[in-house]
Scaffold this active site. Structure first.
Site, PDB file in Angstrom:
ATOM      1  N   SER A   1     -10.147  -7.585 -11.032  1.00 11.29           N
ATOM      2  CA  SER A   1      -9.636  -9.167 -11.313  1.00 11.29           C
ATOM      3  C   SER A   1      -8.895  -9.115 -12.330  1.00 11.29           C
ATOM      4  O   SER A   1      -7.476  -9.892 -12.413  1.00 11.29           O
ATOM      5  CB  SER A   1     -10.501  -9.975 -11.436  1.00 11.29           C
ATOM      6  OG  SER A   1     -11.588  -9.704 -12.176  1.00 11.29           O
TER       7      SER A   1
ATOM      8  N   ASN B   1      -5.279  -7.761 -11.496  1.00 12.63           N
ATOM      9  CA  ASN B   1      -4.726  -8.210 -10.378  1.00 12.63           C
ATOM     10  C   ASN B   1      -4.739  -9.792  -9.950  1.00 12.63           C
ATOM     11  O   ASN B   1      -3.882 -10.307  -9.358  1.00 12.63           O
ATOM     12  CB  ASN B   1      -4.879  -7.400  -9.090  1.00 12.63           C
ATOM     13  CG  ASN B   1      -4.936  -6.117  -9.297  1.00 12.63           C
ATOM     14  OD1 ASN B   1      -3.779  -5.699  -9.642  1.00 12.63           O
ATOM     15  ND2 ASN B   1      -5.820  -5.293  -9.111  1.00 12.63           N
ATOM     16  N   TYR B   2      -5.789 -10.431 -10.427  1.00 11.43           N
ATOM     17  CA  TYR B   2      -5.888 -12.001 -10.119  1.00 11.43           C
ATOM     18  C   TYR B   2      -5.815 -12.834 -11.290  1.00 11.43           C
ATOM     19  O   TYR B   2      -5.859 -13.977 -10.891  1.00 11.43           O
ATOM     20  CB  TYR B   2      -7.096 -11.880  -9.159  1.00 11.43           C
ATOM     21  CG  TYR B   2      -7.259 -11.177  -7.890  1.00 11.43           C
ATOM     22  CD1 TYR B   2      -6.472 -11.551  -6.749  1.00 11.43           C
ATOM     23  CD2 TYR B   2      -7.938 -10.067  -7.729  1.00 11.43           C
ATOM     24  CE1 TYR B   2      -6.390 -11.093  -5.683  1.00 11.43           C
ATOM     25  CE2 TYR B   2      -7.925  -9.115  -6.636  1.00 11.43           C
ATOM     26  CZ  TYR B   2      -7.256  -9.765  -5.358  1.00 11.43           C
ATOM     27  OH  TYR B   2      -6.990  -9.212  -4.313  1.00 11.43           O
ATOM     28  N   LEU B   3      -5.836 -12.256 -12.363  1.00 10.46           N
ATOM     29  CA  LEU B   3      -6.232 -13.411 -13.339  1.00 10.46           C
ATOM     30  C   LEU B   3      -4.858 -13.677 -14.095  1.00 10.46           C
ATOM     31  O   LEU B   3      -4.292 -12.627 -14.719  1.00 10.46           O
ATOM     32  CB  LEU B   3      -7.043 -13.064 -14.475  1.00 10.46           C
ATOM     33  CG  LEU B   3      -8.580 -13.157 -13.708  1.00 10.46           C
ATOM     34  CD1 LEU B   3      -9.273 -12.417 -14.914  1.00 10.46           C
ATOM     35  CD2 LEU B   3      -8.791 -14.419 -13.357  1.00 10.46           C
TER      36      LEU B   3
END
Length: 564
Positions: free
Chosen positions: A518, A521-523
Site C-alpha cells: 500500500s 502503490n496506493y498511498l
C-alpha cells in the site's frame, strides 16, 4: 507552479530512445566433483541440465516450500523434463533423492561471501557499479534516465504468493531469442551477446518499456522499464493520485447514485450497484475474467460465486452480516465478516435465490460492464482508483486521529505505522509471519528485560542519592549537580525503554500484514511528506533511499498543509 516538474503531461510520447539492452543471468557453473547427488542412498552423476534444476531445489532445502506437496509435485514433474531418458528411468521418486551435499555447499558459499575481506567486497562493488554505468541508464529524448530492472531474472523455481497452484514449477532461463527490444530507429541499437539474436527489434514510442519477454509459468509479459525515480514514472504516479483526488470531489454523488440503484426495477442495475458498494466499502478488486487454462481459482468482485459468501441476518450482536471467503489476487485468501446495509443484504438474498454454489453471484455483471459504467460516472474511474482513493483517505484520517504532537518521535512513527496498517488491512495485504519472527521477538524481549533492570537500578541509585542529599541538606552544590545527573540518567533510560517497547508493539501488530504494497502503490506520498513536515519527522524514518527517489516529486511538491 510546482507541477511543472513534469514534462509529459500533454500526453506526448518520447522522440528518441537509446539503451544497451538487458543484462542476462550468468551461465550455469557445474558443481565441483566432491558435491554429489544421491539417489536411493547411492551417488549419481547428473547431466548438466538435470543438475542445474536439482541445485534450485537443493538451495531451498531449509525453506518450508520444499515440504509442500504441490511444490514437490510440480518441481518433480518439471525436473524430469530436463533429464536424459536414462536419468528419467532411474529417478522415479523424489523421496529417494538426497540433495543434502548441494545444500551444504551453497550454505558454505553464502557464509564465505559474508566473511569476504573488505578488499574483495570493494572489487565486487566496483564491478557492479561498472555494469550499472554501462547498462543501467538510457537516453530518452535529451535526458539520461536511470533504468529500473535491467537484469533479467535468473532461472529457478517459481514460489508464488499464498498457496499458488504453480509453486515449484521451473522458471526457464531467458535467452536473447526470447527478448523484444524497443528503441528509436535513429539510435544505436543494443547488440545481443555474440552468436545470438533478438526475437525482434521494434520502435514503438507509445510505450515506455525498453525490452520485454514472456515468462513460462503464467505466460505473462515481463518488461524492463525506467526506474521509479525517472520523470516519466513520477508523472504517471502523480497522475494516478490526481485521478483519485478527482474521485474525492464526486464520490458522494456516486455513492448516492449506487444507493438509489439498489431499488432499481432492473436486476442488472441492482447487481452493478451492490458490486460497486463492495468495491467502495471493502476495496475489492474488480476481478478479471481468467485466461483459459489458468489453474489458480482466484476471483474478484465481479466473478464472486454463490459459494464465496454466507449471509447471517444476525451474528455476534450485529445485524445483516456477510461472510466472504475466497482466493483473491496471487491466491491470497480474502476472509472477512462485515455488517452491510439492510438493502444490500436483501439484494444479496435475492441474487442467491435458486442458484447452485458454483453459480455466479452477479450473473448479470462482468468487469467490462462495470468498467464502462465507472467511466460514465467519472472520466478515468476504475476499481483501482476507488482502492487508491479509499487507501489514501484512510491514511489521512487515521494520521489525524492517531498522532499527538506532544509524543516523541518513536511514538509518532508507531502512530504512522498503525495508520498504514489500517490501510493494509482494508486492502487485504497479508503476509506469512517472517521465519525469524519468534527469534527476533525473543531478542527484543531480552533487551527490554535488561533495560528494565537497568532502569530499576538507576531509580534505586537516585532514591538513595535523594536520601543522602537530604542528610547533607544544602551543604554543598556538588550534591545537587550529582543529583541532577542521576535524574537525567533515569529519564534517558526510561526513554530508551519506551523506544524498545514501542518497537515490540509495532513488530507484533505487523506480524501478518505487508505494509509495503500500500505504501508504494496506493498511498499518495504527499500525505506522508506533509505529515513528516508538520510534525518534524525526518522523511528517511518513513521512506528508505529507494522510496525517496521514487517519491522525489512528492517531497518537492507537498508542504505541511497538503490535503489529499
Amino acid at each position: 507552479g510546482k507541477n511543472d516538474i513534469f514534462r509529459y503531461t500533454d500526453g506526448s510520447k518520447w522522440r528518441f530512445l537509446e539503451h544497451k539492452g538487458p543484462v542476462f543471468a550468468p551461465p550455469y557453473e557445474p558443481l565441483p566433483e566432491h558435491v554429489r547427488f544421491y539417489y536411493d542412498g547411492k551417488p549419481m552423476k547428473l547431466s548438466a541440465d538435470a543438475e542445474e534444476v536439482a541445485t534450485f531445489f537443493g538451495k531451498m532445502l531449509d525453506h518450508e516450500y520444499t515440504t509442500k506437496d504441490i511444490f514437490r509435485k510440480n518441481f518433480f514433474k518439471d525436473w524430469r523434463k530436463e533429464m536424459t531418458s536414462e536419468e528419467k528411468s532411474k529417478i522415479t521418486d523424489l523421496n529417494k533423492c538426497n540433495f543434502g551435499e548441494m545444500h551444504e555447499y551453497f550454505k558454505a558459499q553464502s557464509e564465505a561471501r559474508k566473511q569476504m575481506t573488505k578488499n574483495d567486497k570493494q572489487k565486487i562493488k566496483e564491478e557492479n557499479e561498472r555494469i550499472v554505468q554501462e547498462y543501467g541508464y538510457c537516453v530518452m529524448d535529451n535526458h539520461k534516465e536511470r533504468i529500473g530492472n535491467f537484469r533479467i531474472e535468473p532461472p529457478g523455481l517459481f514460489r508464488g504468493r499464498g498457496d499458488h497452484p504453480k509453486m515449484g514449477m521451473l522458471k526457464r532461463r531467458i535467452r536473447p531469442e526470447d527478448v523484444i527490444i524497443n528503441c528509436s530507429k535513429d539510435s544505436k541499437h543494443p547488440k545481443p551477446p555474440p552468436g545470438t539474436r533478438w526475437k525482434e527489434v521494434r520502435h514503438d514510442n507509445k510505450v515506455t518499456w525498453l525490452a520485454s519477454w514472456t515468462e513460462n509459468i503464467q505466460g505473462s509479459i515481463k518488461y524492463i522499464m525506467l526506474n521509479p525515480s525517472s520523470r516519466i514514472k513520477g508523472e504517471k504516479d502523480w497522475q494516478k493520485y490526481e485521478t483519485a483526488r478527482r474521485l474525492k470531489k464526486c464520490v458522494e454523488r456516486i455513492r448516492a447514485q449506487y444507493r438509489d440503484d439498489w431499488k432499481s426495477k432492473e436486476m442488472r442495475i441492482r447487481q452493478r450497484a451492490v458490486a460497486l458498494y463492495f468495491i467502495d466499502k471493502l476495496a475489492l478488486r474488480a476481478g478479471n475474467e481468467k485466461e483459459e487454462g489458468e489453474t489458480a481459482d482466484t476471483v474478484g468482485c465481479c466473478s464472486l460465486r454463490v459459494e464465496h459468501i454466507k449471509l447471517y441476518p444476525e451474528l455476534d450482536g450485529q445485524d445483516y452480516v456477510v461472510e466472504f471467503d475466497f482466493l483473491g489476487k496471487d491466491s491470497i485468501r480474502y476472509y472477512n465478516k462485515i455488517p452491510v446495509e439492510k438493502r444490500v443484504f436483501k439484494n444479496l438474498q435475492l441474487f442467491l435465490e435458486n442458484k447452485q454454489p458454483e453459480d455466479d453471484l452477479f450473473d448479470r455483471l462482468n468487469t467490462s460492464i462495470l468498467n464502462k459504467h465507472l467511466q460514465e460516472l467519472m472520466d478515468g474511474l476504475t476499481a483501482k482508483v476507488f482502492r487508491t482513493y479509499n487507501a489514501s483517505i484512510t491514511l489521512q484520517q487515521q494520521l489525524k486521529e492517531l498522532t499527538t504532537s506532544e509524543d516523541n518521535v518513536p511514538a509518532k512513527i508507531l502512530s504512522y505505522n498503525r495508520a498504514n496498517r489500517a490501510v493494509a488491512i482494508l486492502c487485504n495485504h497479508q503476509r506469512a509471519p517472517p521465519k525469524t519472527f519468534e527469534k527476533s521477538m525473543q531478542n527484543l524481549q531480552t533487551k527490554i528485560d535488561a533495560k528494565k533492570q537497568q532502569l530499576s537500578a538507576a531509580k534505586k541509585d537516585l532514591k538513595s542519592a535523594v536520601m543522602e542529599t537530604g542528610l547533607v541538606y544544602l551543604m554543598h552544590s556538588v550534591f545537587f549537580r550529582a543529583l541532577e545527573a542521576k535524574k537525567k540518567t533515569v529519564a534517558r533510560i526510561s526513554e530508551q525503554l519506551m523506544k524498545l517497547e514501542v518497537q515490540a508493539t509495532d513488530r507484533e501488530e505487523n506480524k501478518q500484514i505487508a505494509l509495503g504494497t500500500s505504501k508504494l502503490n496506493y498511498l499518495d506520498p504527499r500525505i506522508s511528506v506533509a505529515w513528516c513536515k508538520k510534525f518534524g519527522i525526518p522523511i528517511e524514518k518513513i521512506y528508505n533511499k529507494t522510496q525517496r527517489e521514487k517519491f522525489a516529486w512528492a517531497i518537492d511538491m507537498a508542504d505541511k498543509d497538503f490535503e489529499f
